[in-house]
Design a protein around this motif. Structure first.
Motif, PDB file in Angstrom:
ATOM      1  N   VAL A 111       0.855  -1.198   0.000  1.00 18.21           N
ATOM      2  CA  VAL A 111       0.000   0.000   0.000  1.00 18.21           C
ATOM      3  C   VAL A 111       0.883   1.237   0.000  1.00 18.21           C
ATOM      4  O   VAL A 111       1.787   1.353   0.840  1.00 18.21           O
ATOM      5  CB  VAL A 111      -0.910   0.001   1.250  1.00 18.21           C
ATOM      6  N   TRP A 112       0.611   2.146  -0.925  1.00 17.68           N
ATOM      7  CA  TRP A 112       1.388   3.389  -1.024  1.00 17.68           C
ATOM      8  C   TRP A 112       0.480   4.585  -0.809  1.00 17.68           C
ATOM      9  O   TRP A 112      -0.379   4.891  -1.631  1.00 17.68           O
ATOM     10  CB  TRP A 112       2.090   3.475  -2.384  1.00 17.68           C
ATOM     11  N   THR A 113       0.645   5.243   0.334  1.00  9.43           N
ATOM     12  CA  THR A 113      -0.093   6.463   0.642  1.00  9.43           C
ATOM     13  C   THR A 113       0.647   7.185   1.758  1.00  9.43           C
ATOM     14  O   THR A 113       1.322   6.547   2.570  1.00  9.43           O
ATOM     15  CB  THR A 113      -1.538   6.150   1.087  1.00  9.43           C
ATOM     16  N   ASN A 114       0.507   8.491   1.805  1.00 13.42           N
ATOM     17  CA  ASN A 114       1.086   9.231   2.924  1.00 13.42           C
ATOM     18  C   ASN A 114       0.038   9.615   3.953  1.00 13.42           C
ATOM     19  O   ASN A 114       0.332  10.337   4.899  1.00 13.42           O
ATOM     20  CB  ASN A 114       1.827  10.475   2.416  1.00 13.42           C
ATOM     21  N   ASP A 115      -1.176   9.116   3.755  1.00 16.37           N
ATOM     22  CA  ASP A 115      -2.263   9.381   4.700  1.00 16.37           C
ATOM     23  C   ASP A 115      -2.268   8.233   5.722  1.00 16.37           C
ATOM     24  O   ASP A 115      -2.655   7.099   5.405  1.00 16.37           O
ATOM     25  CB  ASP A 115      -3.574   9.443   3.909  1.00 16.37           C
ATOM     26  N   LEU A 116      -1.822   8.539   6.920  1.00 15.76           N
ATOM     27  CA  LEU A 116      -1.623   7.497   7.931  1.00 15.76           C
ATOM     28  C   LEU A 116      -2.921   6.761   8.262  1.00 15.76           C
ATOM     29  O   LEU A 116      -2.952   5.537   8.359  1.00 15.76           O
ATOM     30  CB  LEU A 116      -1.025   8.129   9.194  1.00 15.76           C
ATOM     31  N   THR A 117      -3.992   7.535   8.432  1.00 16.57           N
ATOM     32  CA  THR A 117      -5.260   6.901   8.805  1.00 16.57           C
ATOM     33  C   THR A 117      -5.736   5.984   7.688  1.00 16.57           C
ATOM     34  O   THR A 117      -6.210   4.878   7.935  1.00 16.57           O
ATOM     35  CB  THR A 117      -6.324   7.979   9.099  1.00 16.57           C
ATOM     36  N   ARG A 118      -5.592   6.437   6.464  1.00 19.09           N
ATOM     37  CA  ARG A 118      -5.996   5.583   5.345  1.00 19.09           C
ATOM     38  C   ARG A 118      -5.126   4.318   5.289  1.00 19.09           C
ATOM     39  O   ARG A 118      -5.632   3.223   5.042  1.00 19.09           O
ATOM     40  CB  ARG A 118      -5.888   6.341   4.021  1.00 19.09           C
ATOM     41  N   ALA A 119      -3.842   4.473   5.541  1.00 13.79           N
ATOM     42  CA  ALA A 119      -2.947   3.305   5.516  1.00 13.79           C
ATOM     43  C   ALA A 119      -3.395   2.278   6.548  1.00 13.79           C
ATOM     44  O   ALA A 119      -3.456   1.070   6.278  1.00 13.79           O
ATOM     45  CB  ALA A 119      -1.511   3.741   5.795  1.00 13.79           C
ATOM     46  N   LEU A 120      -3.740   2.761   7.738  1.00 12.70           N
ATOM     47  CA  LEU A 120      -4.184   1.845   8.802  1.00 12.70           C
ATOM     48  C   LEU A 120      -5.507   1.185   8.434  1.00 12.70           C
ATOM     49  O   LEU A 120      -5.669  -0.033   8.548  1.00 12.70           O
ATOM     50  CB  LEU A 120      -4.356   2.618  10.114  1.00 12.70           C
ATOM     51  N   ARG A 121      -6.462   2.018   7.963  1.00  8.44           N
ATOM     52  CA  ARG A 121      -7.793   1.507   7.644  1.00  8.44           C
ATOM     53  C   ARG A 121      -7.706   0.505   6.486  1.00  8.44           C
ATOM     54  O   ARG A 121      -8.269  -0.580   6.529  1.00  8.44           O
ATOM     55  CB  ARG A 121      -8.669   2.702   7.259  1.00  8.44           C
TER      56      ARG A 121
END
Ligand code: NAD
Length: 501
Positions: free
Chosen positions: A427-437
């Protein structure tokens, strides 16, 4: 001399002995012929590497007998002595790492730049499990007012290890090292397409002082030696790495003898790139995880899920880089992609090139053969694929990336989870909450966020759905190779019901 020429000259010296004797089985510490011979050929030019002793049900029976005979002493050996032997095995792997890597490149077609590291990872696997050996039997004290419960672990018995052809040495050590550390004895049936390094491993173990019969090697085909191993009553468990449908067969074959099974199977792993990701790093990782090891890698990121807003730009960058990947001789240090393992597999992979085009995906790069000898395929990229296409659903197991666009997180998750497999996800994203979810809802045994497949040996390795059953790594490996026993000691205080008194 070029590095390739140097490698070829060294390889020739290493292979010389196999030309005379062939690759023999090793049972109870002795070289054993089979019920005939089969051949292993190089995917580089189809030339004969060596004849291989063909094991069948009788050979497996001898090997299982040797493993059964060796089991009591090996299981009873103090853990620190087992540790010392396993460390000696690691020393010898390191000493012969170049030979192992040269042989594997030639036998599998995998590029030197990866296989030279894979051989050393085999040594690391032995060292890691060596150090766990002294504590492998440890349990817990679970006291109640009336009893002291004490648990302990015991090696399950002789086990069968069945491995595939893609990175054979590393994968074999990943199974054999924990089995030996736990106190099990082993019968190893390597893949018929790449048997060279399993023979070297068996020799190393023998030379390191592993007692005769503790590791036995039987070469042969799945339907012969493999099947016999899974059906043998002396073999208590099967650790298997290979295709999902072979896993189903093994489960059926092992049913009568109630085999415990551990399966590491196929994958169709997504790399999901959101529009806020670090695109340069995501690009490097996406390319590495599908085109390294010829894409013949269970954890390969064979599906790229890319968010609409960045898809065109990402594809542009991909096309340029994929077109530059160096295809060549696996022993050339410059080579990034070598030949596929054999004609049949090449036919399967190139078959998907046709299927993808028929399904309406865009063949953006590759898809064609390189040269006329050997099974070299130009790294291949499909863009604008749809999730239901076969190239987006089935494991191709070659250097073929299928890219699919998505609008938002929910759609990405639906696509990512919409396959039979569930081994890894990236998973590649810099949005921490989205990464966790997202990683919480992604159906996979192993997920890397903003990273590629970096292994840490104490962590659990394995898949969900059609990608496997069970976990390897750290103590999880011992859960498979050992039985847990509970002994309850009465403290003499509780009242025992008196019937008939
Ligand atoms: P395969 O299933 O064809 O063969 C694997 C092994 O099983 C070989 O040794 C083969 O001889 C043996 N075998 C075949 N039929 C058998 C039977 N009926 N009974 C017992 N043994 C049998 O797989 P392969 O083509 O060698 O390897 C590629 C597959 O392995 C891919 O699907 C890949 O994803 C998977 N793989 C998974 C992992 C993982 O960790 N999940 C790692 C590497 C490879």
């Amino acid at each position: 001399m070029t590095d390739l020429a140097t490698h070829l000259a060294k390889l020739d010296r290493h292979l010389a002995r196999f030309r005379d004797t062939g690759i023999l089985n090793l049972i109870a510490g002795r070289d054993v012929a089979g019920e005939g011979w089969f051949e292993t050929r190089s995917p580089v030019d189809e030339s004969l590497i060596a004849r291989v002793a063909l094991g069948d049900a009788r050979t497996v029976d001898a090997a299982a007998g040797a493993a059964r005979a060796a089991f009591p002493d090996w299981a009873a050996m103090p853990g620190d002595r087992r540790r010392a032997i396993l460390h000696r095995i690691a020393d010898l792997i390191e000493a012969r790492a170049e030979e192992i890597a040269l042989c594997e490149c030639w036998d599998t077609g995998q590029a030197w730049r990866f296989m030279s590291k894979a051989a050393l990872r085999g040594a690391e696997n032995f060292r890691f499990f060596a150090d766990l050996a002294p504590g492998a039997r440890d349990g817990k004290a679970l006291p109640t007012p009336d009893h002291l419960n004490v648990t302990s672990r015991h090696p399950i018995g002789p086990v069968g290890v069945i491995t595939p052809w893609n990175t054979p040495f590393m994968l074999s050590t990943w199974k054999i090292a924990p089995a030996l550390a736990a106190g099990c004895t082993v019968v190893h049936k390597p893949a018929e397409l790449s048997p060279l390094s399993a023979r070297i491993l068996a020799e190393i173990c023998h030379e390191a002082g592993l007692p005769a019969g503790v590791l036995n090697l039987v070469n042969g085909f799945g339907e012969g030696a493999g099947k016999a191993l899974t059906e043998h009553p002396d073999i208590k468990a099967i650790a298997f790495v290979g295709e999902s449908r072979t896993g189903s067969m093994i489960m059926r074959q092992g049913a009568d003898t109630l085999k415990r099974v551990h399966f590491e199977l196929g994958g169709k792993n997504p790399v999901v790139v959101f529009d806020d990701a670090d695109l340069d790093r995501a690009l490097d990782a996406a390319i590495f995880m599908i085109y390294s090891l010829n894409g013949e890698r269970c954890t390969s990121s064979s599906r790229l899920l890319v968010q609409d807003a960045i898809a065109d730009r990402f594809h542009e960058m991909l096309v340029e880089r994929v077109g530059n990947i160096r295809v060549g001789h696996p022993l050339d240090p410059e080579t990034e992609v070598g030949p596929l393992i054999d004609r049949t597999h090449f036919g399967k992979v190139t078959g998907y090139v046709g299927i993808g085009q028929d399904e309406g995906a865009t063949l953006a790069v590759g898809g064609t053969r390189v040269g006329e000898a050997g099974w070299f395929l130009r790294p291949t990229l499909f863009t604008d694929a749809r999730p239901g296409m076969r190239i987006a659903q089935e494991e191709i197991f070659g250097p073929v990336l299928t890219s699919i666009r998505f609008r938002d997180e929910d759609e990405a998750l639906r696509i990512a989870n919409g396959v039979a497999y569930g081994l890894t996800g990236y998973v590649w994203t810099n949005d921490l909450t989205r990464a966790l979810r997202f990683s919480d809802r992604l159906e996979a045994g192993m997920i890397w966020v903003n990273s590629e497949n970096v292994r840490h040996l104490p962590t659990p390795f394995g898949g969900v759905k059609a990608s496997g059953i069970g976990r390897d790594g750290g103590d999880w490996s011992f859960e498979f190779y050992m039985e847990t026993k509970n002994v309850a000691f009465a403290l003499g205080r509780h009242r025992i019901q008196r019937l008939g008194a």
